[in-house]
Structure formats: C-alpha cells, structure tokens
Design an enzyme around this catalytic site. Structure first.
Site, PDB file in Angstrom:
ATOM      1  N   GLU A 289       0.824  -1.219   0.000  1.00 59.79           N
ATOM      2  CA  GLU A 289       0.000   0.000   0.000  1.00 59.79           C
ATOM      3  C   GLU A 289       0.849   1.256   0.000  1.00 59.79           C
ATOM      4  OE1 GLU A 289      -4.453  -0.698   1.780  1.00 59.79           O
ATOM      5  OE2 GLU A 289      -3.038   0.361   3.024  1.00 59.79           O
ATOM      6  N   HIS A 310       9.611 -26.224  -2.230  1.00 59.63           N
ATOM      7  CA  HIS A 310       9.029 -27.344  -2.988  1.00 59.63           C
ATOM      8  C   HIS A 310       7.858 -26.872  -3.844  1.00 59.63           C
ATOM      9  CE1 HIS A 310      11.446 -30.370  -0.797  1.00 59.63           C
ATOM     10  NE2 HIS A 310      11.515 -29.350   0.057  1.00 59.63           N
ATOM     11  N   LYS A 424     -13.797  -0.253  -3.944  1.00 60.84           N
ATOM     12  CA  LYS A 424     -14.902   0.085  -3.040  1.00 60.84           C
ATOM     13  C   LYS A 424     -16.041   0.739  -3.819  1.00 60.84           C
ATOM     14  CE  LYS A 424     -12.063   0.948   1.037  1.00 60.84           C
ATOM     15  NZ  LYS A 424     -11.559   1.986   1.913  1.00 60.84           N
TER      16      LYS A 424
HETATM   17  O1  PA5 Z   1      -3.046   1.310   5.860  1.00 62.65           O
HETATM   18  C1  PA5 Z   1      -4.206   1.657   5.792  1.00 62.65           C
HETATM   19  O2  PA5 Z   1      -4.555   2.822   6.006  1.00 62.65           O
HETATM   20  C2  PA5 Z   1      -5.292   0.672   5.466  1.00 62.65           C
HETATM   21  O3  PA5 Z   1      -4.794  -0.571   5.136  1.00 62.65           O
HETATM   22  C3  PA5 Z   1      -6.238   0.516   6.645  1.00 62.65           C
HETATM   23  O4  PA5 Z   1      -5.540   0.024   7.763  1.00 62.65           O
HETATM   24  C4  PA5 Z   1      -7.412  -0.410   6.334  1.00 62.65           C
HETATM   25  O5  PA5 Z   1      -8.049  -0.023   5.159  1.00 62.65           O
HETATM   26  C5  PA5 Z   1      -8.419  -0.399   7.487  1.00 62.65           C
HETATM   27  O6  PA5 Z   1      -8.861   0.902   7.711  1.00 62.65           O
HETATM   28  P1  PA5 Z   1      -9.636   1.311   9.003  1.00 62.65           P
HETATM   29  O7  PA5 Z   1      -8.760   1.105  10.168  1.00 62.65           O
HETATM   30  O8  PA5 Z   1      -9.974   2.747   8.799  1.00 62.65           O
HETATM   31  O9  PA5 Z   1     -10.861   0.441   9.071  1.00 62.65           O
END
Ligand code: PA5
Length: 438
Positions: A289, A310, A424
């Site tokens: 990310e 393997h 989303k």
């Molecule tokens: O790194 C990030 O911001 C995302 O991966 C969030 O952790 C993930 O989308 C979960 O978000 P939230 O804690 O707002 O539910």
C-alpha cells in the site's frame, strides 16, 4: 550489537557504482524529508517516535488488556488491513503454534480470533461457532470507523453477542479502537457506551501496529507490550542517523531501490520459521500500500521456506530474473528438537543423528541463499538475534522506517492509498449503497 543484522552478501555484483548513483545523497534527502516532516504525507509521521513504555497511554492499554485477560476466555478482534495485520503478526510470532487450541492453562492468555478481514460467510460462521461456548469480549479496530468489512463483521458479532449476553452486558464487552473524534464507529461507541481506545491522528493504518490498534490485542494475548515498545524505541535511536554505513535500515531501503532500478520488480520475503506467515502478511500490506502507486513500486510477495522451496523454489531458481529475496533468519528460536539415532539406519538418516532440527534448517537456509545467488537472484539477509518482544518491536520499526524511506527514494507518497477506493466504489454501486450510482 544490533538486534537485527542486515547483510547483502554479493552487494559488489549489484551495487557497484553505488556512490556514483548518489545513493548516500538520495538517502540523506529522504531522511531530511522524513525527519524534517517536509515530504508527502508529512502529517502521518507519528509512528516515527514510538510510544514510551512508561507513557500513560501504555498504562491504560495494559490495564484494559489485564481486565480482559481476567474476565474472558477469548477475544474477538475485528479489523482489516493495518487494523488487524500487525496484532496477528506479533501474536503468531510470540505465542506457541496452535495457541488457540491449547488449554487455557497452557496458553499465555485468552484465545484471540480475528474477524472482519474478509467477507466470507463460512469464515464468519466458523469463528462464531468456535466462540459459542466461550466467554468472549470484542475489540473492534477501525481508524476511519467506516470500513465495510469490519463494520459488517461488527454488526453480525454485536447482534450475536446481544443474543448471548443481552444488550447491557454486551456493551460492557466491546471496546472500540478508533479515531479520537471522527467516524461512524466513534459515534456508535459513544451512543452504546462502549469503552474506547484511540488511534492517534498522525498515524495511518499500516503504521499503527505499535499503537492501541495493535497493542491491546497483543496485551490480551499475553505479550509484554512495554518490551515491544522498548525494542521499537531502541530501533528508532539506531536508525536515526543518515549515514548508510551506520544505518542498516537505510541500507536495506537503498539496496531494494537500486535492485528495482535494475529491473528487479518483485521482492520475495522468505522466512524459515512458519510463525512468520502472518508477519509476512503485515509486511506485504505495509510495502504494497505504501509503494505501489503512480505506475511504480516493487511488488511485495512472501514465501515460507523450506515449505515453498518445494513449490516456488523452481521458479526462483530458473524463472525470469525479475525478483530479489529478503531472507529472514532467526539466530536463536528458543525451541529445539534433536534427530534421534535409529539402530540399523532404516531410513538412511543416521548421518544426521545427534544434530538438531535447527542445524538442518540452517544448512537449508545457507545452501538456498548460495543456490539462489548462483542463479542470479540477489539475496538481502536479515538476521534477528532472537524471537522475543524486544526483537519483534525492533523488527516492526525497522520495516516501517525502511518503507517510509523507500517510498521517498522511489518518489511516491508512502502514506496514502488512493488506489484502494476503486474496488470500493464498484462494490458500493453493485450493493446499491445510498449516495452511489447503484
Ligand atoms: O493502511 C491503511 O490505512 C489501510 O490498510 C487501513 O488500515 C485499512 O483499510 C483499514 O482501515 P480502518 O482502520 O480505517 O478500518
């Protein structure tokens, strides 16, 4: 002596001309952006200075964890992405394998189950049925308080709990970890009278493992969260210098960026302890990310060795030369098993009799590094001295800082995730969410 040794055995082959490529100057610039809080995403740098073990917030988290440990047989943690991956990683690294299946007396604490990290009905049903005859509390973790997967899981688990315990008792059994003021979860928690812990404003999801988001479940599972934070603090001091020779974390960031520049588009994190499986998921989320954007980024993949030797081993040895490996080795695991001597040597393994399984694992590690390097796969080696809270805290911080620096070296904002919205939006349209074009 660092808790984590960082090596690149054949660096000379790939890093020739590292000076001419100006990596020290680039690292210095990225370091200045990070520490001067002048780079993209600069309002998300709270994780740079980990909580002090004696901080009032840590006392509060510890006390809350102790309360749950005294009352509950199981904790259900609801979250996704950075709101679950770190806690799961630390718990799996620092509790015995199959911990949830052990009798309570043999575990470090209540069993910990995770929900809300997928949309699988069968997974939800399995978790709730395992919890049916257990005394359960819930920790719902969502920084934004708006994420669909955990919100849906919370609704289902809350309804299930209400049927089990009634509304008032259920309210005493839910703790929400979320933003201080914003988001639907904050509003819900306040309306229902649930206890709350806070994810700091200046820490984004995937950098939140050492905040209440990760620390409460870890504390409930019996991990020493003060030691985790002490390890992270030590790492923050160790990796605060811009000099590449003195900073293993920055060297790792530079090496991987230089390898990317040379066409190595995939980084395979390989560990020789299966307890690292969830940690690898945390690492993939952190780097994936943070770096994959603007048409750039190293694809983070993970493997468990020797298991995957393997399966993926063939591809690594002989497939396209577009990957490098980052290999995690633990010098002292704290657990051992000797190979027995069998009279008559019926299976031909007496040549290993009297040796430890770890010795065999280590030869597999060293042999594989050599073989893969001979196959022109660069290997970066990370050796963790041992597996305990201090070392794991150090490791979390090492990767967080390496990831942030790498993002700046790559020229991206390592703290946003605009691409996550696309799925989303399509999903919401199909679901007919009010306000979308479904
Ligand atoms: O790194 C990030 O911001 C995302 O991966 C969030 O952790 C993930 O989308 C979960 O978000 P939230 O804690 O707002 O539910």
């Amino acid at each position: 002596m660092s808790k984590l040794q960082v090596d690149f055995p054949r660096a000379a082959v790939y890093m020739d001309g590292i000076e001419s490529a100006g990596w020290q100057a680039k690292a210095q610039r990225a370091h200045d952006l990070l520490h001067g809080k002048g780079g993209p995403g600069q309002k998300w740098l709270g994780w740079l200075d980990p909580l002090a073990p004696d901080d009032e917030e840590v006392r509060q988290i510890t006390e809350t964890a102790e309360g749950i440990r005294a009352r509950a047989e199981a904790l259900l943690v609801i979250g996704i992405g950075g709101s679950y991956a770190g806690a799961k990683a630390a718990i799996e690294l620092l509790t015995p394998h199959f911990s949830n299946q052990l009798p309570l007396a043999e575990r470090k604490g209540p069993a910990v189950y995770f929900l809300g990290q997928n949309l699988s009905a069968s997974y939800i049903n399995s978790v709730l049925s395992i919890l049916a005859d257990k005394d359960v509390e819930i920790n719902v973790v969502s920084k934004s308080g708006m994420t669909t997967e955990p919100a849906l899981a919370l609704r289902i688990a809350w309804d299930w709990m209400t049927q089990k315990y009634g509304r008032q008792e259920t309210a005493r059994r839910i703790i929400a970890t979320t933003d201080r003021t914003r988001g639907a979860l904050r509003g819900l928690a306040e309306r229902e009278g649930w206890r709350t812990l806070v994810v700091p404003d200046d820490v984004g999801g995937r950098y939140s493992v050492l905040t209440a988001a990760g620390l409460l479940p870890m504390g409930v599972a019996g991990l020493n969260i003060r030691e985790l934070l002490a390890g992270a603090q030590e790492a923050s001091a160790e990796y605060a210098v811009p000099d590449l020779d003195a900073n293993g974390c920055y060297r790792y960031a530079v090496w991987r960026n230089e390898l990317y520049r040379q066409g190595k588009q995939i980084e395979l994190l390989a560990a020789y302890e299966p307890a690292f499986a969830a940690f690898a998921e945390w690492w993939k989320q952190l780097f994936g990310e943070s770096e994959g954007k603007d048409g750039k980024g190293i694809f983070p993949a993970a493997a468990q060795f020797t298991t995957d030797l393997h399966s993926l081993g063939q591809f690594i040895q002989d497939g396209p030369r577009h990957l490098f490996e980052t290999v995690l080795w633990v010098a002292r695991t704290g657990s051992e098993r000797m190979v027995p001597d069998l009279p008559g040597d019926p299976d031909g393994l007496n040549y290993l009799a009297g040796k430890s399984v770890t010795f065999v694992n280590e030869q597999a590690y060293r042999g594989t590094v050599e073989a893969h390097q001979d196959g022109n796969v660069p290997n970066l080696l990370l050796t963790l001295a041992q597996l305990d809270e201090r070392h794991v805290g150090h490791l979390f911080y090492f990767f967080e800082k390496a990831c942030a620096l790498s993002g700046y070296l790559l020229g991206v904002n390592p703290f946003d995730q605009p691409g996550v919205e696309a799925y989303k939006n399509k999903m919401f349209q199909r679901l007919g969410k009010p306000g979308t074009n479904g």
